[in-house]
Design an enzyme around this catalytic site. Structure first.
Site, PDB file in Angstrom:
ATOM      1  N   HIS A   1      38.490  27.305  84.907  1.00 18.26           N
ATOM      2  CA  HIS A   1      38.400  26.007  85.571  1.00 18.26           C
ATOM      3  C   HIS A   1      37.965  24.962  84.567  1.00 18.26           C
ATOM      4  CE1 HIS A   1      37.358  22.936  88.497  1.00 18.26           C
ATOM      5  NE2 HIS A   1      38.173  23.601  89.303  1.00 18.26           N
TER       6      HIS A   1
ATOM      7  N   ASP B   1      41.871  29.459  93.704  1.00 19.71           N
ATOM      8  CA  ASP B   1      43.215  29.980  93.968  1.00 19.71           C
ATOM      9  C   ASP B   1      43.307  31.499  93.884  1.00 19.71           C
ATOM     10  OD1 ASP B   1      44.501  27.407  94.249  1.00 19.71           O
ATOM     11  OD2 ASP B   1      44.034  27.144  92.145  1.00 19.71           O
TER      12      ASP B   1
ATOM     13  N   HIS C   1      47.199  23.452  88.545  1.00 17.61           N
ATOM     14  CA  HIS C   1      46.385  22.870  89.641  1.00 17.61           C
ATOM     15  C   HIS C   1      46.699  23.676  90.911  1.00 17.61           C
ATOM     16  CE1 HIS C   1      44.066  20.024  91.818  1.00 17.61           C
ATOM     17  NE2 HIS C   1      44.825  18.935  91.756  1.00 17.61           N
TER      18      HIS C   1
HETATM   19  C1  LIG Z   1      42.353  25.615  84.901  1.00 18.15           C
HETATM   20  C2  LIG Z   1      42.521  25.573  83.395  1.00 18.15           C
HETATM   21  C3  LIG Z   1      43.694  24.700  83.023  1.00 18.15           C
HETATM   22  C4  LIG Z   1      41.252  24.969  82.834  1.00 18.15           C
HETATM   23  O1  LIG Z   1      41.158  25.280  81.522  1.00 18.15           O
HETATM   24  P1  LIG Z   1      40.574  24.304  80.404  1.00 18.15           P
HETATM   25  O2  LIG Z   1      39.162  24.013  80.633  1.00 18.15           O
HETATM   26  O3  LIG Z   1      41.513  23.161  80.248  1.00 18.15           O
HETATM   27  O4  LIG Z   1      40.643  25.186  79.221  1.00 18.15           O
HETATM   28  P2  LIG Z   1      41.901  25.530  78.373  1.00 18.15           P
HETATM   29  O5  LIG Z   1      43.128  25.690  79.182  1.00 18.15           O
HETATM   30  O6  LIG Z   1      41.921  24.566  77.235  1.00 18.15           O
HETATM   31  O7  LIG Z   1      41.442  26.931  77.906  1.00 18.15           O
HETATM   32  C5  LIG Z   1      40.386  27.186  76.978  1.00 18.15           C
HETATM   33  C6  LIG Z   1      40.643  28.540  76.396  1.00 18.15           C
HETATM   34  O8  LIG Z   1      40.498  29.522  77.431  1.00 18.15           O
HETATM   35  C7  LIG Z   1      41.719  30.184  77.667  1.00 18.15           C
HETATM   36  N1  LIG Z   1      41.934  30.311  79.107  1.00 18.15           N
HETATM   37  C8  LIG Z   1      41.631  29.402  80.074  1.00 18.15           C
HETATM   38  N2  LIG Z   1      41.994  29.873  81.279  1.00 18.15           N
HETATM   39  C9  LIG Z   1      42.514  31.092  81.059  1.00 18.15           C
HETATM   40  C10 LIG Z   1      43.090  32.043  81.916  1.00 18.15           C
HETATM   41  N3  LIG Z   1      43.181  31.831  83.205  1.00 18.15           N
HETATM   42  N4  LIG Z   1      43.561  33.185  81.366  1.00 18.15           N
HETATM   43  C11 LIG Z   1      43.465  33.398  80.047  1.00 18.15           C
HETATM   44  N5  LIG Z   1      42.952  32.521  79.173  1.00 18.15           N
HETATM   45  C12 LIG Z   1      42.487  31.382  79.680  1.00 18.15           C
HETATM   46  C13 LIG Z   1      42.796  29.278  77.076  1.00 18.15           C
HETATM   47  O9  LIG Z   1      43.936  30.006  76.709  1.00 18.15           O
HETATM   48  C14 LIG Z   1      42.070  28.676  75.891  1.00 18.15           C
HETATM   49  O10 LIG Z   1      42.075  29.604  74.858  1.00 18.15           O
HETATM   50  P3  LIG Z   1      42.129  29.108  73.308  1.00 18.15           P
HETATM   51  O11 LIG Z   1      40.894  28.269  73.114  1.00 18.15           O
HETATM   52  O12 LIG Z   1      42.108  30.387  72.559  1.00 18.15           O
HETATM   53  O13 LIG Z   1      43.393  28.307  73.171  1.00 18.15           O
HETATM   54  C15 LIG Z   1      42.724  27.004  82.845  1.00 18.15           C
HETATM   55  O14 LIG Z   1      41.575  27.790  83.059  1.00 18.15           O
HETATM   56  C16 LIG Z   1      43.935  27.670  83.417  1.00 18.15           C
HETATM   57  O15 LIG Z   1      45.058  27.385  82.985  1.00 18.15           O
HETATM   58  N6  LIG Z   1      43.777  28.584  84.420  1.00 18.15           N
HETATM   59  C17 LIG Z   1      44.894  29.231  85.042  1.00 18.15           C
HETATM   60  C18 LIG Z   1      45.563  28.319  86.051  1.00 18.15           C
HETATM   61  C19 LIG Z   1      44.737  28.137  87.279  1.00 18.15           C
HETATM   62  O16 LIG Z   1      44.243  29.078  87.871  1.00 18.15           O
HETATM   63  N7  LIG Z   1      44.614  26.884  87.691  1.00 18.15           N
HETATM   64  C20 LIG Z   1      43.904  26.520  88.904  1.00 18.15           C
HETATM   65  C21 LIG Z   1      42.648  25.781  88.552  1.00 18.15           C
HETATM   66  S1  LIG Z   1      41.689  25.493  90.010  1.00 18.15           S
END
Ligand SMILES: CC(C)(COP(=O)(O)OP(=O)(O)OC[C@H]1O[C@@H](n2cnc3c(N)ncnc32)[C@H](O)[C@@H]1OP(=O)(O)O)[C@@H](O)C(=O)NCCC(=O)NCCS
Length: 393
Positions: A263, A320, A224
């Site tokens: 996201h 971010d 987050h």
């Molecule tokens: C924000 C976040 C948690 C949302 O993701 P989500 O919708 O829950 O999706 P998931 O984390 O389940 O990811 C889905 C797939 O995409 C991949 N993925 C998502 N974000 C990614 C990233 N930033 N880099 C690489 N791979 C990513 C995951 O590894 C997952 O792969 P898989 O299906 O092979 O396991 C995720 O994009 C993330 O962790 N981003 C990095 C942290 C970040 O910038 N957070 C701030 C958000 S405003």
């Protein structure tokens, strides 16, 4: 047994848990609105103070209302002495988000109107919180560095005063306006994790400070608000890297995420990131630090290409990704980047808390109580037989 719930959704994705009139995110089209106004419109024309008023109320303020609201924010800037004294006893290495979370209940303890749960009292508490979260962050930064605390500058707006109380220097107008814009962009985002935490806590009738403390805790995580500091760490690590594309590929091959990308709701570029990207370029040019824009856009391009190659076509930069280099160029240390997110999001948190407390959007307040499916030990209807500790092997 508790019985199975009719629908299970791990992580509550796409589950609508409440009505809100405060903000909305259209993840497919990359649109964010606060009370009906598109984020681009507010970022270009509004100020953080006015946006905070808009979030807390249902409409933009008149000139008189804005003056009164801004005046109240300025008047409440100074922290109660007992809080400053308590902060001076904390270990200098304490993480700023932990310090912020710890001071919120102290703000509750020093509020003479704590038990007044009227709407007017809650709005007053929201105003004090909006101004004092920033004061806690600047005070902690100076305390941990053994620097004298600075009095608030009543001639500066919220963003300008924050920068001045942090460094001691009055920021130039353009920098203060850029931070002001960044605060507008971060002020709210519908039912994100920290806002939901705030709403869930106050749905039990806990006070506004209890809700905000939960929000600060939720924001601190790296998925987050904590992501901005991690983005900057990545950029600093990559400053001398010759093969950015290769680094990104290796990260993804190793199952690592690229911070600041992806996201839970946006399936296209986050509209806030577009704004911050432009700001990053402009600030870089002005300060002779274009390397941060160059590096960020190299990582962005490589990450999008590599992720697309792996079939992940919806992972784009989030808020971010470019806020990190922007804050860095403003002289904000890495570990204060997430607290800066908090000094903006406090406007949204308090607006949502008040909406939740008074059932403004859905008629009456509700207590959040989701179900879970029990998949642990089961010994039949009569339950497991208790064995005294002396007889357990
Ligand atoms: C924000 C976040 C948690 C949302 O993701 P989500 O919708 O829950 O999706 P998931 O984390 O389940 O990811 C889905 C797939 O995409 C991949 N993925 C998502 N974000 C990614 C990233 N930033 N880099 C690489 N791979 C990513 C995951 O590894 C997952 O792969 P898989 O299906 O092979 O396991 C995720 O994009 C993330 O962790 N981003 C990095 C942290 C970040 O910038 N957070 C701030 C958000 S405003």
């Amino acid at each position: 047994m508790t019985g199975t719930s009719p629908a299970k959704n791990i992580g509550l994705r796409g589950v609508t848990v409440a009505d809100t009139k405060i903000s909305d995110v259209d993840g497919e089209h990359g649109i964010l609105i606060y009370r009906g106004y598109k984020i681009e419109e507010l970022a270009r024309n509004s100020t953080f103070e006015e946006t905070a008023y808009l979030l807390l109320n249902d409409s933009l303020p008149t000139e008189g209302q804005l003056q009164e609201f801004s005046g109240k924010l300025v008047a409440a800037r100074a922290l109660p002495e007992i809080i400053l004294e308590a902060m001076k006893r904390l270990p200098a290495k304490a993480q700023p988000m932990d310090v912020l979370q710890a001071t919120i209940p102290m703000l509750a303890m020093s509020d003479p109107d704590l038990t007044d749960e009227s709407r007017e009292a809650n709005i007053d508490k929201a105003i004090k919180l909006i101004t004092r979260v920033a004061s806690v962050v600047t005070a902690w930064h100076r305390i941990r560095n053994n620097q004298a605390l600075l009095s608030p500058d009543t001639g500066l707006n919220h963003a300008g005063n924050f920068l001045k109380q942090l460094s001691g220097d009055v920021p130039d107008q353009e920098t203060a306006r850029d931070l002001d814009t960044a605060l507008i962009l971060h002020a709210d985002h519908s039912f994100n994790a920290s806002t939901f935490a705030c709403r869930e806590v106050v749905s039990t009738r806990a006070h506004i400070y209890a809700g905000v403390a939960a929000g600060v805790g939720a924001l601190s995580g790296s998925l987050h608000g904590g992501a901005n500091a991690q983005v900057m760490q990545m950029l600093l690590q990559l400053e001398k890297e010759q093969d950015i594309h290769g680094w990104v590929r290796k990260q993804l091959d190793g199952g690592q995420k690229i911070m600041g990308m992806g996201h839970a709701v946006y399936k296209t570029t986050d509209p806030r990131a577009k704004f911050l990207k432009e700001m990053c370029l402009r600030l870089g040019r002005k300060l002779g630090q274009e390397q941060w824009y160059r590096l960020s856009t190299q990582v962005e391009k490589a990450a999008i290409e590599e992720l697309e190659r792996r079939g992940k076509t919806t992972i784009k930069p989030n808020v971010d990704f470019f806020s990190a280099p922007v804050y860095h160029m403003m002289g904000i240390p890495n570990d204060l980047m997430t607290p800066v997110f908090a000094i903006a999001r406090i406007a949204g948190w308090t607006a949502h808390i008040i909406e939740e407390k008074f059932g403004d959007a859905q008629g009456k307040p509700a207590l959040y109580r989701p179900s879970s499916e029990y998949i642990g030990n089961y010994c039949g209807k009569s339950g497991c037989v208790y064995t005294p500790v002396s007889q357990r092997t």
